[in-house]
Design a protein around this motif. Structure first.
Motif, PDB file in Angstrom:
ATOM      1  N   MET A   1       3.192  12.152 -13.655  1.00 30.12           N
ATOM      2  CA  MET A   1       3.184  10.932 -13.574  1.00 30.12           C
ATOM      3  C   MET A   1       4.095  10.062 -14.522  1.00 30.12           C
ATOM      4  SD  MET A   1      -0.547   9.857 -11.954  1.00 30.12           S
ATOM      5  CE  MET A   1      -1.501  10.351 -13.428  1.00 30.12           C
ATOM      6  N   THR A   2       4.047  10.360 -15.718  1.00 29.23           N
ATOM      7  CA  THR A   2       4.888   9.601 -16.782  1.00 29.23           C
ATOM      8  C   THR A   2       6.235   9.836 -16.402  1.00 29.23           C
ATOM      9  OG1 THR A   2       3.193  10.064 -18.382  1.00 29.23           O
ATOM     10  CG2 THR A   2       5.628   9.676 -19.055  1.00 29.23           C
ATOM     11  N   THR A   3       6.804  10.953 -16.081  1.00 32.06           N
ATOM     12  CA  THR A   3       8.191  11.247 -15.581  1.00 32.06           C
ATOM     13  C   THR A   3       8.551  10.202 -14.523  1.00 32.06           C
ATOM     14  OG1 THR A   3       8.225  13.349 -16.328  1.00 32.06           O
ATOM     15  CG2 THR A   3      10.010  12.946 -14.856  1.00 32.06           C
ATOM     16  N   ALA A   4       7.610  10.369 -13.221  1.00 33.13           N
ATOM     17  CA  ALA A   4       7.893   9.566 -12.077  1.00 33.13           C
ATOM     18  C   ALA A   4       7.883   7.976 -12.387  1.00 33.13           C
ATOM     19  CB  ALA A   4       6.554   9.622 -11.110  1.00 33.13           C
ATOM     20  N   PHE A   5       7.100   7.595 -13.415  1.00 31.44           N
ATOM     21  CA  PHE A   5       7.276   6.086 -13.767  1.00 31.44           C
ATOM     22  C   PHE A   5       8.380   6.079 -14.449  1.00 31.44           C
ATOM     23  CE2 PHE A   5       2.544   5.851 -13.124  1.00 31.44           C
ATOM     24  CZ  PHE A   5       2.552   4.930 -12.183  1.00 31.44           C
ATOM     25  N   ASN A   6       8.877   6.672 -15.209  1.00 31.84           N
ATOM     26  CA  ASN A   6      10.156   6.666 -15.997  1.00 31.84           C
ATOM     27  C   ASN A   6      11.303   6.652 -15.032  1.00 31.84           C
ATOM     28  OD1 ASN A   6       9.748   6.132 -18.974  1.00 31.84           O
ATOM     29  ND2 ASN A   6       8.875   8.339 -19.066  1.00 31.84           N
ATOM     30  N   ILE A   7      11.127   7.399 -14.104  1.00 36.03           N
ATOM     31  CA  ILE A   7      12.426   7.385 -13.019  1.00 36.03           C
ATOM     32  C   ILE A   7      12.488   6.046 -12.358  1.00 36.03           C
ATOM     33  CG2 ILE A   7      12.871   8.314 -10.676  1.00 36.03           C
ATOM     34  CD1 ILE A   7      11.956  11.057 -11.709  1.00 36.03           C
ATOM     35  N   PHE A   8      11.191   5.514 -11.865  1.00 36.39           N
ATOM     36  CA  PHE A   8      11.130   4.263 -11.346  1.00 36.39           C
ATOM     37  C   PHE A   8      11.691   3.326 -12.235  1.00 36.39           C
ATOM     38  CE2 PHE A   8       8.802   0.195 -10.651  1.00 36.39           C
ATOM     39  CZ  PHE A   8       9.178   0.029  -9.534  1.00 36.39           C
ATOM     40  N   ALA A   9      11.289   3.101 -13.434  1.00 37.87           N
ATOM     41  CA  ALA A   9      11.704   2.142 -14.346  1.00 37.87           C
ATOM     42  C   ALA A   9      13.187   2.197 -14.747  1.00 37.87           C
ATOM     43  CB  ALA A   9      10.747   2.311 -15.768  1.00 37.87           C
ATOM     44  N   LYS A  10      13.716   3.166 -14.688  1.00 35.08           N
ATOM     45  CA  LYS A  10      15.327   3.705 -14.918  1.00 35.08           C
ATOM     46  C   LYS A  10      15.882   3.080 -13.884  1.00 35.08           C
ATOM     47  CE  LYS A  10      14.909   6.922 -18.556  1.00 35.08           C
ATOM     48  NZ  LYS A  10      15.231   8.569 -19.114  1.00 35.08           N
ATOM     49  N   THR A  11      15.370   3.445 -12.821  1.00 41.29           N
ATOM     50  CA  THR A  11      16.188   3.030 -11.429  1.00 41.29           C
ATOM     51  C   THR A  11      16.234   1.489 -11.277  1.00 41.29           C
ATOM     52  OG1 THR A  11      15.566   4.994 -10.325  1.00 41.29           O
ATOM     53  CG2 THR A  11      16.461   3.291  -9.027  1.00 41.29           C
TER      54      THR A  11
ATOM     55  N   VAL B   1      15.886  -0.806 -13.571  1.00 42.88           N
ATOM     56  CA  VAL B   1      16.606  -1.156 -14.642  1.00 42.88           C
ATOM     57  C   VAL B   1      18.404  -1.037 -14.169  1.00 42.88           C
ATOM     58  CG1 VAL B   1      17.938  -1.108 -16.907  1.00 42.88           C
ATOM     59  CG2 VAL B   1      15.431  -1.177 -16.443  1.00 42.88           C
ATOM     60  N   ARG B   2      18.448   0.199 -13.767  1.00 41.66           N
ATOM     61  CA  ARG B   2      19.892   0.107 -13.387  1.00 41.66           C
ATOM     62  C   ARG B   2      20.358  -0.428 -12.082  1.00 41.66           C
ATOM     63  NH1 ARG B   2      19.595   5.424 -12.798  1.00 41.66           N
ATOM     64  NH2 ARG B   2      18.988   5.602 -10.818  1.00 41.66           N
ATOM     65  N   GLN B   3      19.613  -0.730 -11.094  1.00 38.57           N
ATOM     66  CA  GLN B   3      19.782  -1.499  -9.789  1.00 38.57           C
ATOM     67  C   GLN B   3      19.439  -3.076  -9.865  1.00 38.57           C
ATOM     68  OE1 GLN B   3      18.146   0.039  -6.464  1.00 38.57           O
ATOM     69  NE2 GLN B   3      19.013   2.201  -6.752  1.00 38.57           N
ATOM     70  N   ASN B   4      18.955  -3.455 -11.313  1.00 44.45           N
ATOM     71  CA  ASN B   4      18.594  -4.677 -11.625  1.00 44.45           C
ATOM     72  C   ASN B   4      17.602  -5.310 -10.474  1.00 44.45           C
ATOM     73  OD1 ASN B   4      18.530  -6.862 -13.357  1.00 44.45           O
ATOM     74  ND2 ASN B   4      20.437  -7.955 -12.223  1.00 44.45           N
ATOM     75  N   GLY B   5      16.572  -4.612 -10.128  1.00 48.50           N
ATOM     76  CA  GLY B   5      15.619  -4.859  -9.049  1.00 48.50           C
ATOM     77  C   GLY B   5      14.788  -3.674  -8.814  1.00 48.50           C
ATOM     78  N   ILE B   6      13.799  -3.882  -7.738  1.00 43.90           N
ATOM     79  CA  ILE B   6      12.845  -2.993  -7.127  1.00 43.90           C
ATOM     80  C   ILE B   6      13.938  -2.392  -6.395  1.00 43.90           C
ATOM     81  CG2 ILE B   6      10.887  -2.490  -5.868  1.00 43.90           C
ATOM     82  CD1 ILE B   6       9.787  -4.851  -6.907  1.00 43.90           C
ATOM     83  N   PRO B   7      13.883  -0.736  -6.404  1.00 46.58           N
ATOM     84  CA  PRO B   7      14.677   0.022  -5.811  1.00 46.58           C
ATOM     85  C   PRO B   7      14.395   0.484  -4.576  1.00 46.58           C
ATOM     86  CG  PRO B   7      13.490   1.372  -7.305  1.00 46.58           C
ATOM     87  CD  PRO B   7      13.225   0.149  -7.394  1.00 46.58           C
TER      88      PRO B   7
END
Length: 92
Positions: free
Chosen positions: A29-39, A41-47
């Motif tokens: 779950m930690t990895t999944a949340f990190n993927i979400f957070a990084k995406t 930040v990268r997209q500057n919005g909810i992906p």
């Protein structure tokens, strides 16, 4: 890179389903949340789209068209595409 902890509250059943899915994907779950957070930040919005389930522009146009058609008493309406097609084939 320094690490930090966060706490997230969610429904217990959702947590179990999310954990099970993450496991099936080979993630924690930690990895999944990190993927979400990084995406995010990268997209500057909810992906992914976040909406209230409102119809899109195309659907709204179709709804408006149907409303206009209902207001025209002389315009023939069809209950199905096959009904329209059978009339068109008859005219040919």
């Amino acid at each position: 890179m320094a690490q930090t902890n966060i706490n997230i509250r969610m429904d217990e059943n959702l947590k179990q389903d999310f954990d099970r899915l993450c496991s099936e994907l080979g993630l924690t779950m930690t990895t999944a949340f990190n993927i979400f957070a990084k995406t995010m930040v990268r997209q500057n919005g909810i992906p992914f789209p976040v909406s209230l389930g409102m119809p899109n522009v195309e659907t709204l146009a179709a709804i408006n068209e149907i409303q206009r058609m209902k207001q025209e008493p002389n315009k023939k309406l069809y209950s199905s595409f096959s009904e329209l097609l059978s009339e068109v084939e008859t005219d040919v």
